[in-house]
Every structure is written in C-alpha cells, then in structure tokens.
Design an enzyme around this catalytic site. Structure first.
Site, PDB file in Angstrom:
ATOM      1  N   ASP A  10     -24.097 -28.304 -26.746  1.00 23.67           N
ATOM      2  CA  ASP A  10     -22.922 -29.258 -27.173  1.00 23.67           C
ATOM      3  C   ASP A  10     -23.060 -29.952 -28.499  1.00 23.67           C
ATOM      4  OD1 ASP A  10     -20.301 -29.623 -27.835  1.00 23.67           O
ATOM      5  OD2 ASP A  10     -19.707 -29.369 -25.602  1.00 23.67           O
TER       6      ASP A  10
ATOM      7  N   GLY B 229     -26.671 -29.634 -30.350  1.00 26.88           N
ATOM      8  CA  GLY B 229     -26.628 -28.843 -31.698  1.00 26.88           C
ATOM      9  C   GLY B 229     -25.344 -28.199 -32.133  1.00 26.88           C
ATOM     10  N   ASP B 230     -25.201 -28.085 -32.985  1.00 28.78           N
ATOM     11  CA  ASP B 230     -24.039 -27.162 -33.052  1.00 28.78           C
ATOM     12  C   ASP B 230     -24.408 -25.030 -33.365  1.00 28.78           C
ATOM     13  OD1 ASP B 230     -21.777 -25.190 -34.509  1.00 28.78           O
ATOM     14  OD2 ASP B 230     -21.756 -26.971 -35.998  1.00 28.78           O
ATOM     15  N   PHE B 231     -23.584 -24.971 -32.322  1.00 31.01           N
ATOM     16  CA  PHE B 231     -23.771 -23.004 -31.538  1.00 31.01           C
ATOM     17  C   PHE B 231     -23.230 -22.354 -33.133  1.00 31.01           C
ATOM     18  CE2 PHE B 231     -20.156 -23.633 -28.878  1.00 31.01           C
ATOM     19  CZ  PHE B 231     -19.485 -23.458 -29.817  1.00 31.01           C
TER      20      PHE B 231
ATOM     21  N   ASP C  67       0.854  -1.138  -0.094  1.00 35.17           N
ATOM     22  CA  ASP C  67      -0.132   0.494  -0.488  1.00 35.17           C
ATOM     23  C   ASP C  67       1.014   1.277   0.202  1.00 35.17           C
ATOM     24  OD1 ASP C  67      -2.625   1.015   0.126  1.00 35.17           O
ATOM     25  OD2 ASP C  67      -2.414   1.943   2.011  1.00 35.17           O
TER      26      ASP C  67
HETATM   27  O1  LIG Z   1       4.512   7.951  -8.753  1.00 35.99           O
HETATM   28  C1  LIG Z   1       3.366   7.110  -8.594  1.00 35.99           C
HETATM   29  N1  LIG Z   1       3.239   6.940  -7.430  1.00 35.99           N
HETATM   30  C2  LIG Z   1       1.416   6.032  -6.912  1.00 35.99           C
HETATM   31  C3  LIG Z   1       1.752   4.399  -7.887  1.00 35.99           C
HETATM   32  C4  LIG Z   1       0.410   4.069  -7.737  1.00 35.99           C
HETATM   33  O2  LIG Z   1      -0.706   4.830  -7.506  1.00 35.99           O
HETATM   34  C5  LIG Z   1      -1.074   3.208  -6.103  1.00 35.99           C
HETATM   35  C6  LIG Z   1      -1.564   3.718  -5.114  1.00 35.99           C
HETATM   36  O3  LIG Z   1      -2.218   2.408  -4.387  1.00 35.99           O
HETATM   37  P1  LIG Z   1      -2.366   1.408  -3.616  1.00 35.99           P
HETATM   38  O4  LIG Z   1      -1.519   1.184  -3.175  1.00 35.99           O
HETATM   39  O5  LIG Z   1      -3.435   1.493  -2.930  1.00 35.99           O
HETATM   40  O6  LIG Z   1      -2.674   0.355  -4.439  1.00 35.99           O
HETATM   41  P2  LIG Z   1      -3.300   0.160  -5.951  1.00 35.99           P
HETATM   42  O7  LIG Z   1      -3.353   0.538  -7.046  1.00 35.99           O
HETATM   43  O8  LIG Z   1      -5.273   0.897  -5.720  1.00 35.99           O
HETATM   44  O9  LIG Z   1      -3.682  -0.869  -5.969  1.00 35.99           O
HETATM   45  P3  LIG Z   1      -3.793  -2.129  -4.899  1.00 35.99           P
HETATM   46  O10 LIG Z   1      -4.810  -3.970  -5.358  1.00 35.99           O
HETATM   47  O11 LIG Z   1      -2.536  -2.837  -4.601  1.00 35.99           O
HETATM   48  O12 LIG Z   1      -4.468  -2.103  -3.387  1.00 35.99           O
HETATM   49  C7  LIG Z   1       0.052   2.015  -6.695  1.00 35.99           C
HETATM   50  O13 LIG Z   1      -1.263   1.470  -7.689  1.00 35.99           O
HETATM   51  C8  LIG Z   1       1.318   2.853  -7.470  1.00 35.99           C
HETATM   52  O14 LIG Z   1       2.049   1.820  -8.549  1.00 35.99           O
HETATM   53  C9  LIG Z   1       2.252   5.278  -9.240  1.00 35.99           C
HETATM   54  O15 LIG Z   1       1.650   4.773 -10.400  1.00 35.99           O
HETATM   55  N2  LIG Z   1       3.343   5.949  -9.296  1.00 35.99           N
END
Ligand SMILES: O=c1[nH]cc([C@@H]2O[C@H](COP(=O)(O)OP(=O)(O)OP(=O)(O)O)[C@@H](O)[C@H]2O)c(=O)[nH]1
Length: 631
Positions: free
Chosen positions: A494, A520-522, A88
């Site tokens: 099918d 049948g044949d679709f 994240d």
């Molecule tokens: O410079 C950049 N900064 C950030 C990013 C991209 O931003 C997202 C951050 O979001 P998150 O961590 O919540 O991830 P998600 O995309 O929602 O995917 P998840 O399924 O893991 O929750 C992330 O995609 C970074 O790559 C960027 O591209 N450049």
C-alpha cells in the site's frame, strides 16, 4: 387483500433467502421484500424413498437448505439472521420425483415423460426464525408446501430438442421454465403459477399472516385467515431485540388519553419499539372487538424518507461514544450519560429513546443499556467494531451525499463541493491530514475485519503459497488469510503514508506467520511477486481504463496458475436486486471515478487480461468474492 402489512413485518428484520434461484429472488423483490441472498450449500440428496409423499421430500429439502444457511451465518459470520427462507421445487409425474436435469439427455427424459400429461409441481418452503442465545442458535421452523397441476400438450421430438437446445431446461425443476419458452408447452395450469416458477408467494404471505397476526381469541370471525389481513395489529410480535411496544400519539390530530384511547374511539398501538420507523399507528379493535381497517400506509416509502434520520441518530450516538459509555457503565439514565459526554439532558434522552426504538439499545426502568449487537459492532473497540466506518460515514460520506443531486446531474464526484477543494488523486483527499487519514484507515479496517473471514473462506486458496494484498491497508484480510492458510505468506502492498500508520491496527498475541508490509503505488511501482494477487475494494475505486492498467500490470507478472482474488460488492447482472451494492455504487459516484460492477462485468474485465475460470461467490456479508486463474 393487502400484502404490504404482512411483508412489512419483515422490514426491520434481517431476512435471508437461502436460495440461488434468480426466480425466487425476483418474486420476492418484486413485492418489495428486502433480503440478503445466501445460497444454501445443502446438497439435494435426501433419500426420496424415505418420504411417504413427494411434498414431504420438498419440504424437508427446503428446511435443510434454510437450516444450513442459518447455522453457517451464525457460526461463520457472527451475524445471526432473524429469518431464513428456504425453498425447493420438484415435479412429480407417474409417482416419480423430477428435479433439475443433469444434462440434455436427462432433460429429454423428463420432458418426454411430461408430454401430453398432467403433472404436479410442489414447492416446499421453510421459514426459519432465528435467535442467538448464549451464542447458541435457536430456531423456530414453519414449513408448508403448495401443489400446482400443470398439463403439457403433446410435444413432438423436434419441439422437444429445440427447447432443450435453447438451454432453458437445465436449471429448472422438471426441465422447463413456465415463465419463459416453457410456457409454450403448457395447456393449462391449475393453482398458483408462481409456485411452478419456484415460490408460492400467496401461501407464503398467508403463513406470515398466521405467524404475525394470531387470530383474536374472543372473535370467531377472525379465527382463520383465508386471506392476508389488511390491518396491522402488532400483537404478539417481536421485531428484534427489544420487545416492548408503546402507546403513542396518532399521526393525525387525534390525541390519546391516558388509557390509550384515541379521540375517535379506536385504540391505537404503535409499531414494535425496535422497528426502524416510528409513529406508525394502527388500529386494534373497536368496542365490538371488530378489527377496523387502517388507512393504507406506504411503509417502504416512509422508511426510506426517515432513513437519513435513523442513520444520523446512529452516527451521533457513535460519535459521542455513547455505546462505549453504556458498555462500561450501563444501564445508565439519560442524565448520567448526558453528564458523561457533556450533552443536554433533553437532547440525550431523545437520542437514546430513538436508538432504543431502532433496536440499538435496551430501555428498562433501570436505564439504557447496549444490545448485544451494540456491544459487538458499535463500541469503538468491539470485536467487530464498525465505529470507524460509522465516523467515516458521518464525517466524509454524509457531506458527499448531500451533493448527490449535483453528482447525478454532472455524473462526477463531489469532493470539491463537499470539502471545498478538488484533488485529482482520489487518495490525496484521504491522506491530506493525519486525522483524516486515520479516520479513513479505521473505516477501511472496520469493513475489512468484518468481512475478512468470509472473503478468505469463499474459496479454497490452499494451492497458493504466497499472496500480495494490493491496497491491503491495515492488513485485516492478510491476518485472516495467514490464520486460515498457515502455509500462505501474505504481503500487504500500500501507499507509504498508509504503511507508516498500520501498527495501531495489528492484532496482538497471534501465533501465526507474520504479515509483511511493503510500501508502494500499485500504478507506478513494481509489484511484489506472488501466486495470488488480492484486490479488496480496489477496483470499485477506478474507472474501466484504470482497472485495465492495473489488471494488465498484474497479468504481466502472473505465471500460469497464479490467481486474482477480488473482494467487492457484486451487483446482479440486471442491476435491479442488490440494493446495498447499488447504493454503494452511488457512494462511488459521489467520491470517486469508480463504480460497483456486476459479476459478468468483472468476468469480462478479467478475461481480457488472460484470467479465466472466473468463479463468483456471494458471501452474504458486505463483500463478495471472485476468484480467477491466469491461463
Ligand atoms: O417453471 C419453472 N419451474 C422451475 C423453475 C426453477 O427451478 C428451480 C428448482 O430448483 P430448486 O428448488 O432446487 O432451486 P435452485 O434453483 O437449485 O436454487 P436453491 O439454491 O434454492 O436450491 C428453481 O430455481 C425454480 O425457480 C423455473 O424457473 N420455472
């Protein structure tokens, strides 16, 4: 710093990236990691004020994302992954946490906050090692975060809005993408650039090094890893179900004596027994306890070179029904299995040893026995038996793939070379004899049964009252659908020669509404009426022209609100990440005029026939799902 040995630890593991972020997928793909992508359904709604520091929020969110996927895969798919990675990324400025903007105004608020200032980007990462014990999921969680400081130039209103209108900010933490247009806003970066993009690769590799290369206890030199070790000790490493590791011969001329001492004086230890590749010898320590560096090993290439040997070992063990015998009577010695199946003792022993080293069997002093996976997937009547598909791979796909070179040169199917005759109609090849037909149906049933639940639950289909599974073969998906949606009536449509042979595959003792089979044949016959038409592994058999014929036929009988559910392996739009699907596309080349397609290619095909609101779900299983509605 050598990265490969660290990532090499993940080669023989089922690794899942619990993230929809294409950037994370790209960062990890670029360094050769092989993984499945299963986006997390965890909503990023943790109460931020509950965390003492912003990075704690990012780490906890990463952990929850990964745990959600680990649990879902364990419960829903019966396919517990070995490692799940979650991440994240957040931006902090003036003690505020910024995530992805919800709309353009939000992006404007974020970017004007960042203008002319330094801010921090934190990515929290969770690496979850999973084990299934007595059907319960056990997890070991490792987490960490990385901080990078970024300074923006002063941004004019005009520049801000131009950037926002580019669309780039919307799916990015803090509302910018440093790797693209957003890079123009940045004055400096202090720290790991990839951390800003979404994944702190360097820190990730160091964490893997800590996990997989615990420092030797007696050598202070190696207590702490500031960089990723360039040698591979394999100590304390479990690579799957079998944990034993063997001393073996060095690949070169040097031989081991009984103490495991190589003639060069270094002690060598082989890769953990369940790893895919065998004979990868790595030095431990010399007499002074100092790690000696190993020659660079192109492990990914070696794995690919050996891939066919491993496949064939699996095919032969399956064909000889060794997994069935072991489930019934194991543990068994090689000589006993050889007697059971009528094979040579020396050949059987080598095959069983190879299967054990590949993690398919367990080898103990009592003999060989099946792993849990072998019982579930490799026995011919296991709950999720892949036996049918394995035999099809051995008997049908293998000869076709030996003609891959011709297929690539000619750009066409190779059935005539592999089987000595040219059938214009694809399915005539399969239905030429009762034996080939049953083998093909068993293969299709294996995959349909394994994927049915994930396909059936990829979307909420409860608004549909009737469905018709075109080319639905044995009805494996249809049976899953009527279990999940009790109000749904499903017709399997099918070819007559298929429908006549479905009885063997019907589940026994189900208390759900029956599935109806219609022949049948679709391409030629009228389609049964339905609210939802299902095409599972059908469109990939055909070139675009035939797909158009079929879709226009479905469109003609579909009322507004009716839908199509596709189940296919969906390629990424750039066709560079999803290796299983890309290899499947080669598989279509050698035997059909069809191909695998990307999400946008399917969307384009469907939209041309009035099907809109195209939604794509990557299920994490072998087949993905696409749902669209006629407008
Ligand atoms: O410079 C950049 N900064 C950030 C990013 C991209 O931003 C997202 C951050 O979001 P998150 O961590 O919540 O991830 P998600 O995309 O929602 O995917 P998840 O399924 O893991 O929750 C992330 O995609 C970074 O790559 C960027 O591209 N450049």
């Amino acid at each position: 710093m050598v990265l490969n040995p660290v990532l090499g630890k993940l080669v023989s593991k089922r690794v899942v990236l619990a993230s929809a972020s294409p950037r994370r997928q790209e960062i990890l793909t670029n360094v050769g990691l092989r993984f499945e992508v299963v986006p997390s359904w965890f909503k990023e709604t943790l109460e931020k004020s509950a965390f003492a520091a912003p990075y704690e929020y990012a780490v906890e969110t990463a952990k929850q994302k990964a745990l959600e996927v680990a649990n879902r895969m364990h419960v829903k798919h019966l396919r517990t992954p070995d490692v799940v990675i979650g991440a994240d990324t957040i931006v902090t400025v003036d003690e505020q946490i910024l995530e992805k903007p919800v709309d353009k105004q939000d992006a404007y608020r974020m970017l004007s906050r960042l203008s002319g200032k330094e801010h921090s980007v934190f990515t929290g990462v969770a690496i979850i090692h999973c084990h299934s014990k007595d059907n319960h999921l056990e997890t070991e969680i490792t987490d960490f975060y990385e901080e990078t400081k970024v300074k923006f130039s002063d941004l004019s209103e005009e520049l801000l809005w131009e950037y926002i209108h580019s669309g780039e900010p919307m799916d990015k933490a803090g509302g910018y993408g440093i790797q693209a247009l957003g890079g123009m806003l940045v004055e400096y970066v202090h720290g790991d650039f990839l951390n800003v993009v979404g994944f702190p690769l360097n820190h990730f590799c160091k964490k893997l090094a800590e996990l997989y290369y615990p420092p030797p206890k007696h050598n202070v030199q190696h207590k702490k890893y500031d960089s990723i070790p360039s040698v591979d000790t394999f100590e304390n490493l479990s690579d799957g179900e079998s944990e034993s590791s063997n001393f073996t011969e060095h690949k070169g001329a040097s031989k081991l004596d009984s103490s495991g001492m190589c003639s060069s004086g270094a002690i060598y230890k082989s890769e953990s027994s369940s790893s895919v590749r065998t004979g990868f010898i790595v030095p431990l320590e010399n007499q002074n306890g100092v790690l000696k560096s190993a020659a660079k090993v192109p492990s990914k290439i070696l794995d690919l070179m050996d891939g066919f040997r491993a496949s064939k070992a699996l095919f032969v063990a399956s064909k000889l029904k060794m997994f069935d015998h072991l489930r019934a009577k194991g543990p068994l010695k090689a000589v006993d299995i050889a007697n059971e199946v009528g094979t040579s003792v020396c050949g059987t022993e080598r095959l069983l040893d190879a299967c054990a080293a590949l993690g398919l069997l367990e080898k103990t002093p009592q003999g060989y026995s099946n792993t849990d996976s072998a019982n579930t997937y490799l026995t011919s009547d296991g709950e999720y038996s892949l036996h049918g598909y394995i035999i099809h791979s051995n008997d049908h796909l293998w000869p076709l793939f030996t003609n891959l070179e011709s297929a690539v040169k000619e750009g066409s199917r190779q059935n005539h070379r592999a089987f000595g005759k040219k059938e214009e109609d694809l399915f005539k090849d399969y239905y030429q004899s009762q034996e080939v037909k049953q083998r093909f149906m068993a293969a299709m049933h294996s995959i349909a049964h394994l994927t049915a639940r994930d396909v059936a639950t990829a979307f909420d289909l409860s608004q549909f009252k009737s469905a018709c599974d075109l080319g639905g073969c044995t009805g494996a998906l249809a049976h899953e659908l009527v279990q999940i949606y009790p109000n749904l009536k499903v017709t399997v449509f099918d070819l007559p020669e298929v429908i006549a042979n479905t009885s063997y595959f019907q589940p026994s003792g189900q208390h759900t509404a029956p599935v109806t089979f219609v022949s049948g044949d679709f391409f030629k016959d009228n389609l049964p009426e339905a609210d939802l038409y299902i095409l599972s592994r059908v469109l990939h058999d055909w070139p675009d022209e035939k797909v158009h014929v079929l879709l226009s036929k479905i469109s003609a009988v579909c009322k507004p609100g009716c839908g199509i559910l596709l189940a296919e392996m969906v390629l990424d739009d750039e066709k560079k990440i999803r290796s299983t699907a890309l290899l499947q596309s080669l598989n279509m080349l050698v035997q059909t005029e069809g191909k695998e397609r990307s999400g946008s290619e399917y969307q384009h095909l469907l939209e041309q026939h009035g099907f809109t609101n195209v939604k794509i779900r990557l299920t994490g299983n072998l087949l993905d799902a696409i749902l669209c509605v006629k407008t």
